[in-house]
Design a protein around this motif. Sequence first.
Motif, PDB file in Angstrom:
ATOM      1  N   PHE A 139      14.830 -12.827  30.883  1.00  0.00           N
ATOM      2  CA  PHE A 139      14.176 -11.861  31.754  1.00  0.00           C
ATOM      3  C   PHE A 139      14.939 -10.550  31.860  1.00  0.00           C
ATOM      4  O   PHE A 139      14.568  -9.682  32.622  1.00  0.00           O
ATOM      5  CB  PHE A 139      13.973 -12.457  33.144  1.00  0.00           C
ATOM      6  CG  PHE A 139      13.087 -13.661  33.133  1.00  0.00           C
ATOM      7  CD1 PHE A 139      11.735 -13.534  32.849  1.00  0.00           C
ATOM      8  CD2 PHE A 139      13.593 -14.919  33.389  1.00  0.00           C
ATOM      9  CE1 PHE A 139      10.910 -14.642  32.821  1.00  0.00           C
ATOM     10  CE2 PHE A 139      12.785 -16.029  33.369  1.00  0.00           C
ATOM     11  CZ  PHE A 139      11.432 -15.893  33.080  1.00  0.00           C
ATOM     12  N   GLY A 140      16.032 -10.384  31.194  1.00  0.00           N
ATOM     13  CA  GLY A 140      16.776  -9.134  31.222  1.00  0.00           C
ATOM     14  C   GLY A 140      17.670  -9.025  32.439  1.00  0.00           C
ATOM     15  O   GLY A 140      18.101 -10.016  33.019  1.00  0.00           O
ATOM     16  N   SER A 141      17.935  -7.805  32.855  1.00  0.00           N
ATOM     17  CA  SER A 141      18.889  -7.582  33.941  1.00  0.00           C
ATOM     18  C   SER A 141      18.215  -7.199  35.254  1.00  0.00           C
ATOM     19  O   SER A 141      18.858  -6.702  36.162  1.00  0.00           O
ATOM     20  CB  SER A 141      19.888  -6.499  33.537  1.00  0.00           C
ATOM     21  OG  SER A 141      19.199  -5.282  33.353  1.00  0.00           O
ATOM     22  N   ALA A 142      16.911  -7.377  35.389  1.00  0.00           N
ATOM     23  CA  ALA A 142      16.229  -7.001  36.630  1.00  0.00           C
ATOM     24  C   ALA A 142      16.574  -7.965  37.765  1.00  0.00           C
ATOM     25  O   ALA A 142      16.712  -7.556  38.904  1.00  0.00           O
ATOM     26  CB  ALA A 142      14.726  -6.959  36.416  1.00  0.00           C
ATOM     27  N   ALA A 143      16.723  -9.226  37.471  1.00  0.00           N
ATOM     28  CA  ALA A 143      17.005 -10.203  38.526  1.00  0.00           C
ATOM     29  C   ALA A 143      18.362  -9.989  39.180  1.00  0.00           C
ATOM     30  O   ALA A 143      18.460  -9.998  40.401  1.00  0.00           O
ATOM     31  CB  ALA A 143      16.880 -11.614  37.965  1.00  0.00           C
ATOM     32  N   PRO A 144      19.444  -9.759  38.428  1.00  0.00           N
ATOM     33  CA  PRO A 144      20.725  -9.524  39.093  1.00  0.00           C
ATOM     34  C   PRO A 144      20.721  -8.247  39.944  1.00  0.00           C
ATOM     35  O   PRO A 144      21.339  -8.206  40.992  1.00  0.00           O
ATOM     36  CB  PRO A 144      21.718  -9.412  37.946  1.00  0.00           C
ATOM     37  CG  PRO A 144      21.106 -10.190  36.856  1.00  0.00           C
ATOM     38  CD  PRO A 144      19.622  -9.978  37.001  1.00  0.00           C
ATOM     39  N   ALA A 145      19.994  -7.214  39.517  1.00  0.00           N
ATOM     40  CA  ALA A 145      19.941  -5.990  40.318  1.00  0.00           C
ATOM     41  C   ALA A 145      19.229  -6.253  41.640  1.00  0.00           C
ATOM     42  O   ALA A 145      19.645  -5.779  42.686  1.00  0.00           O
ATOM     43  CB  ALA A 145      19.241  -4.886  39.537  1.00  0.00           C
ATOM     44  N   TYR A 146      18.141  -7.001  41.600  1.00  0.00           N
ATOM     45  CA  TYR A 146      17.432  -7.335  42.830  1.00  0.00           C
ATOM     46  C   TYR A 146      18.311  -8.207  43.718  1.00  0.00           C
ATOM     47  O   TYR A 146      18.371  -8.017  44.922  1.00  0.00           O
ATOM     48  CB  TYR A 146      16.123  -8.056  42.518  1.00  0.00           C
ATOM     49  CG  TYR A 146      15.441  -8.601  43.739  1.00  0.00           C
ATOM     50  CD1 TYR A 146      14.772  -7.755  44.608  1.00  0.00           C
ATOM     51  CD2 TYR A 146      15.507  -9.957  44.058  1.00  0.00           C
ATOM     52  CE1 TYR A 146      14.159  -8.249  45.743  1.00  0.00           C
ATOM     53  CE2 TYR A 146      14.900 -10.461  45.184  1.00  0.00           C
ATOM     54  CZ  TYR A 146      14.226  -9.601  46.028  1.00  0.00           C
ATOM     55  OH  TYR A 146      13.635 -10.090  47.156  1.00  0.00           O
ATOM     56  N   GLY A 147      18.994  -9.170  43.110  1.00  0.00           N
ATOM     57  CA  GLY A 147      19.872 -10.039  43.883  1.00  0.00           C
ATOM     58  C   GLY A 147      20.999  -9.276  44.545  1.00  0.00           C
ATOM     59  O   GLY A 147      21.358  -9.530  45.683  1.00  0.00           O
ATOM     60  N   ALA A 148      21.554  -8.292  43.835  1.00  0.00           N
ATOM     61  CA  ALA A 148      22.631  -7.483  44.409  1.00  0.00           C
ATOM     62  C   ALA A 148      22.116  -6.642  45.565  1.00  0.00           C
ATOM     63  O   ALA A 148      22.787  -6.503  46.593  1.00  0.00           O
ATOM     64  CB  ALA A 148      23.251  -6.597  43.334  1.00  0.00           C
ATOM     65  N   ALA A 149      20.913  -6.074  45.414  1.00  0.00           N
ATOM     66  CA  ALA A 149      20.342  -5.273  46.504  1.00  0.00           C
ATOM     67  C   ALA A 149      20.025  -6.158  47.700  1.00  0.00           C
ATOM     68  O   ALA A 149      20.244  -5.760  48.852  1.00  0.00           O
ATOM     69  CB  ALA A 149      19.085  -4.561  46.023  1.00  0.00           C
ATOM     70  N   PHE A 150      19.517  -7.347  47.427  1.00  0.00           N
ATOM     71  CA  PHE A 150      19.222  -8.282  48.516  1.00  0.00           C
ATOM     72  C   PHE A 150      20.506  -8.692  49.223  1.00  0.00           C
ATOM     73  O   PHE A 150      20.559  -8.727  50.450  1.00  0.00           O
ATOM     74  CB  PHE A 150      18.515  -9.518  47.947  1.00  0.00           C
ATOM     75  CG  PHE A 150      18.188 -10.547  48.985  1.00  0.00           C
ATOM     76  CD1 PHE A 150      17.130 -10.372  49.847  1.00  0.00           C
ATOM     77  CD2 PHE A 150      18.957 -11.696  49.105  1.00  0.00           C
ATOM     78  CE1 PHE A 150      16.829 -11.311  50.802  1.00  0.00           C
ATOM     79  CE2 PHE A 150      18.668 -12.640  50.058  1.00  0.00           C
ATOM     80  CZ  PHE A 150      17.595 -12.451  50.904  1.00  0.00           C
ATOM     81  N   ASP A 151      21.550  -8.996  48.448  1.00  0.00           N
ATOM     82  CA  ASP A 151      22.832  -9.390  49.033  1.00  0.00           C
ATOM     83  C   ASP A 151      23.420  -8.257  49.873  1.00  0.00           C
ATOM     84  O   ASP A 151      23.983  -8.498  50.933  1.00  0.00           O
ATOM     85  CB  ASP A 151      23.821  -9.785  47.947  1.00  0.00           C
ATOM     86  CG  ASP A 151      23.473 -11.128  47.315  1.00  0.00           C
ATOM     87  OD1 ASP A 151      22.651 -11.857  47.901  1.00  0.00           O
ATOM     88  OD2 ASP A 151      24.012 -11.431  46.241  1.00  0.00           O
ATOM     89  N   GLY A 162      21.760  -5.850  51.431  1.00  0.00           N
ATOM     90  CA  GLY A 162      20.971  -5.741  52.657  1.00  0.00           C
ATOM     91  C   GLY A 162      21.295  -6.848  53.643  1.00  0.00           C
ATOM     92  O   GLY A 162      21.413  -6.616  54.843  1.00  0.00           O
ATOM     93  N   LEU A 163      21.447  -8.058  53.127  1.00  0.00           N
ATOM     94  CA  LEU A 163      21.802  -9.183  53.988  1.00  0.00           C
ATOM     95  C   LEU A 163      23.187  -8.984  54.585  1.00  0.00           C
ATOM     96  O   LEU A 163      23.411  -9.262  55.769  1.00  0.00           O
ATOM     97  CB  LEU A 163      21.746 -10.490  53.195  1.00  0.00           C
ATOM     98  CG  LEU A 163      22.102 -11.759  53.947  1.00  0.00           C
ATOM     99  CD1 LEU A 163      21.124 -11.986  55.089  1.00  0.00           C
ATOM    100  CD2 LEU A 163      22.112 -12.943  53.000  1.00  0.00           C
ATOM    101  N   ARG A 164      24.111  -8.488  53.784  1.00  0.00           N
ATOM    102  CA  ARG A 164      25.474  -8.242  54.267  1.00  0.00           C
ATOM    103  C   ARG A 164      25.474  -7.204  55.393  1.00  0.00           C
ATOM    104  O   ARG A 164      26.122  -7.383  56.420  1.00  0.00           O
ATOM    105  CB  ARG A 164      26.357  -7.757  53.118  1.00  0.00           C
ATOM    106  CG  ARG A 164      27.789  -7.523  53.517  1.00  0.00           C
ATOM    107  CD  ARG A 164      28.616  -7.059  52.317  1.00  0.00           C
ATOM    108  NE  ARG A 164      29.976  -6.837  52.697  1.00  0.00           N
ATOM    109  CZ  ARG A 164      30.434  -5.727  53.274  1.00  0.00           C
ATOM    110  NH1 ARG A 164      29.608  -4.734  53.516  1.00  0.00           N
ATOM    111  NH2 ARG A 164      31.692  -5.604  53.606  1.00  0.00           N
ATOM    112  N   LYS A 165      24.707  -6.120  55.219  1.00  0.00           N
ATOM    113  CA  LYS A 165      24.627  -5.086  56.264  1.00  0.00           C
ATOM    114  C   LYS A 165      24.040  -5.660  57.549  1.00  0.00           C
ATOM    115  O   LYS A 165      24.522  -5.375  58.649  1.00  0.00           O
ATOM    116  CB  LYS A 165      23.778  -3.916  55.791  1.00  0.00           C
ATOM    117  CG  LYS A 165      24.470  -3.013  54.820  1.00  0.00           C
ATOM    118  CD  LYS A 165      23.584  -1.847  54.446  1.00  0.00           C
ATOM    119  CE  LYS A 165      24.257  -0.955  53.430  1.00  0.00           C
ATOM    120  NZ  LYS A 165      23.396   0.176  53.054  1.00  0.00           N
ATOM    121  N   HIS A 166      22.991  -6.479  57.403  1.00  0.00           N
ATOM    122  CA  HIS A 166      22.359  -7.072  58.579  1.00  0.00           C
ATOM    123  C   HIS A 166      23.326  -7.998  59.312  1.00  0.00           C
ATOM    124  O   HIS A 166      23.442  -7.937  60.539  1.00  0.00           O
ATOM    125  CB  HIS A 166      21.107  -7.837  58.155  1.00  0.00           C
ATOM    126  CG  HIS A 166      20.479  -8.614  59.257  1.00  0.00           C
ATOM    127  ND1 HIS A 166      19.798  -8.013  60.288  1.00  0.00           N
ATOM    128  CD2 HIS A 166      20.462  -9.940  59.514  1.00  0.00           C
ATOM    129  CE1 HIS A 166      19.382  -8.936  61.126  1.00  0.00           C
ATOM    130  NE2 HIS A 166      19.769 -10.129  60.682  1.00  0.00           N
TER     131      HIS A 166
END
Length: 69
Positions: A10-22, A24-28
């Motif tokens: 699936f390429g590198s889209a999943a790790p980028a989304y996971g990093a953005a999600f992580d 956001g979760l960290r900030k929250h």
Amino acid sequence: MSGPFYGNQFGSAAPAYGAAFDEGLRKHMLRVYNFMMLGLAVTGMVALFVASTPALYVPIFTTPLKEGR
């Protein structure tokens, strides 16, 4: 070699989304923990104020209420 067990198809889209999600979760969670720390600090200051003021703690500990009624 192509197959289900060789690399990420699936390429590198999943790790980028996971990093953005992580992130956001960290900030929250940091915001939640900071509010909890502020609440504990306020509670401690109020407890210290009540414990050092006889006009406030004497009525609390000398109530006419009895256990076992």
